[in-house]
Design a protein around this motif. Structure first.
Motif, short mmCIF file in Angstrom:
data_model
loop_
_atom_site.label_atom_id
_atom_site.label_comp_id
_atom_site.label_asym_id
_atom_site.label_seq_id
_atom_site.Cartn_x
_atom_site.Cartn_y
_atom_site.Cartn_z
N GLU A 46 5.86 10.55 -2.07
CA GLU A 46 6.00 9.21 -2.64
C GLU A 46 7.05 8.44 -1.85
N GLU A 65 0.84 -1.20 0.00
CA GLU A 65 0.00 0.00 0.00
C GLU A 65 0.87 1.25 0.00
N ARG A 66 1.91 1.23 -0.80
CA ARG A 66 2.88 2.33 -0.79
C ARG A 66 2.24 3.65 -1.23
N VAL A 67 1.43 3.61 -2.28
CA VAL A 67 0.81 4.84 -2.79
C VAL A 67 -0.20 5.40 -1.80
N LYS A 68 -1.00 4.52 -1.22
CA LYS A 68 -2.00 4.97 -0.25
C LYS A 68 -1.32 5.55 0.99
N GLY A 108 1.51 7.02 1.05
CA GLY A 108 2.02 8.33 0.67
C GLY A 108 0.96 9.41 0.77
N GLU A 109 -0.29 9.07 0.41
CA GLU A 109 -1.38 10.03 0.54
C GLU A 109 -1.67 10.34 2.01
N THR A 113 -2.94 -0.22 -4.76
CA THR A 113 -3.25 1.02 -5.44
C THR A 113 -2.05 1.47 -6.26
N GLY A 114 -2.34 2.34 -7.23
CA GLY A 114 -1.28 3.00 -7.98
C GLY A 114 -0.40 2.05 -8.76
N ARG A 123 2.57 16.47 -2.60
CA ARG A 123 2.76 15.07 -2.98
C ARG A 123 3.88 14.46 -2.16
#
Length: 348
Positions: A163, A136-139, A141-142, A195-196, A161
């Motif tokens: 990442e 869940e790296r992208v999530k 990051g959010e 995600t992503g 942003r």
């Protein structure tokens, strides 16, 4: 009336001796900057862009850049909720949304933002398991963006942003290697938790043959190749060269049109030696061989020689190698996924 035009790198204190016969100073402010003026110690609204008039000996001012800036958090050790330890960094993009508050609130805005972002990173990831961080790296990051903004908005600064950049797994979780990941099917079976770019990579590599048969509970189980892999493939530099010998006859203009990218492989052997190989599918009929490309590759893949052979032989799936830290990718993940086209030809 005398007028003095200041260059962007000039400072008012350096000109005090020359201001006795000057009524005002004209300052040119570009479109991406604002000027915060202090008149007799009191701050006014930001001025600019264009021509700004300031009074000598009475006004002091400071330029504020409104453009988006970026910095990276170097990889640091993060202790996870399940007792593991990962090396994780981040790339942060931020901008100033209120020039006046940014000048009044913090003296060194860049240093304060870096320190706040690093603390937020370690604090938020400490509540997650190793598997959650890897998938869940992208999530995450959010979520990190929201955590940082809660602390930096009162400073007039906003993070746009963040990442995460995953490093190696420094310590296995206390419960051992992560077991099967069970997720209910929704849309694309078994991939709704990702995600992503990670989801795209999983859909490409696991969507065809990496999903096991549904169980009675209508769940999809992903097997862990680290604990249930077949016999290890013992490889040497010679065997990798044999693999390249099998790759060269498969190169063609059609494959180049389909992939359109160049790949550099940084391979390490069990005895500590390092080798470099390349597969260029960006021009002509393609090329492959030992050594480095004469130009910057689109994607660089770092792994061991045995893992490279296992991946091209279909024993090790690239997604599992990437999420477990056995495969490191430098470059665009979408471009790295195009290497699967060559792997398909080898399997045939």
């Amino acid at each position: 009336m005398a007028v003095l035009v200041l260059q962007p790198d000039c400072h008012l204190p350096c000109l005090y001796l020359h201001l006795y016969n000057i009524s005002y100073i004209r300052v040119t402010v570009p479109n991406y900057q604002r000027i915060v003026v202090f008149r007799l110690g009191r701050v006014g609204p930001p001025k600019g862009p264009g021509i700004v008039l300031v009074l000598p000996l009475i006004d002091q001012w400071q330029r504020v850049d409104l453009r988006t800036r970026a910095f990276n958090i170097p990889p640091c050790q993060v202790a996870t909720l399940d007792g593991g330890m990962l090396s994780v960094g981040a790339d942060i993009q931020f901008r100033i949304w209120n020039p006046v508050i940014s000048v009044l609130s913090v003296q060194d805005l860049n240093a304060s933002t870096r320190m706040t972002a690093q603390k937020a990173l370690t604090y938020s990831l400490a509540k997650k398991t190793v598997r959650e961080i890897q998938t869940e790296r992208v999530k995450l990051g959010e979520y990190l963006v929201m955590d940082i903004n809660e602390m930096t908005r009162p400073w007039g600064l906003e993070v746009d942003r963040a990442e995460l950049t995953l490093g190696s797994l420094l310590k296995e979780p206390q419960e051992g290697p992560s077991g099967p990941l069970i997720m209910p099917p929704s849309g694309v079976p078994g991939l709704e938790g990702l995600t992503g770019p990670i989801q795209q990579l999983a859909m490409h590599f696991l969507g065809q043959s990496g999903i096991s048969k549904p169980q009675q509970e209508d769940c999809i189980i992903f097997t862990d190749e680290l604990s249930s892999a077949p016999q290890a493939v013992v490889a040497t530099s010679g065997s990798v060269e044999e693999l390249l010998g099998r790759v060269e006859p498969l190169l063609s203009e059609a494959l180049v049109d389909q992939v359109g990218a160049s790949f550099q492989f940084d391979i390490s052997s069990e005895d500590g030696q390092r080798f470099s190989y390349y597969v260029d599918l960006s021009q002509g009929s393609g090329a492959a061989g030992a050594g480095s490309l004469c130009r910057e590759p689109d994607v660089t893949l770092s792994m061991s020689d045995s893992d490279l052979l296992a991946m091209f032989q279909g024993v090790l799936r690239p997604f599992s190698a990437y999420t477990s830290g056995r495969l490191k990718i430098q470059g665009d993940i979408k471009t790295a996924m195009k290497l699967e086209e060559l792997i398909k030809l080898l399997k045939k």
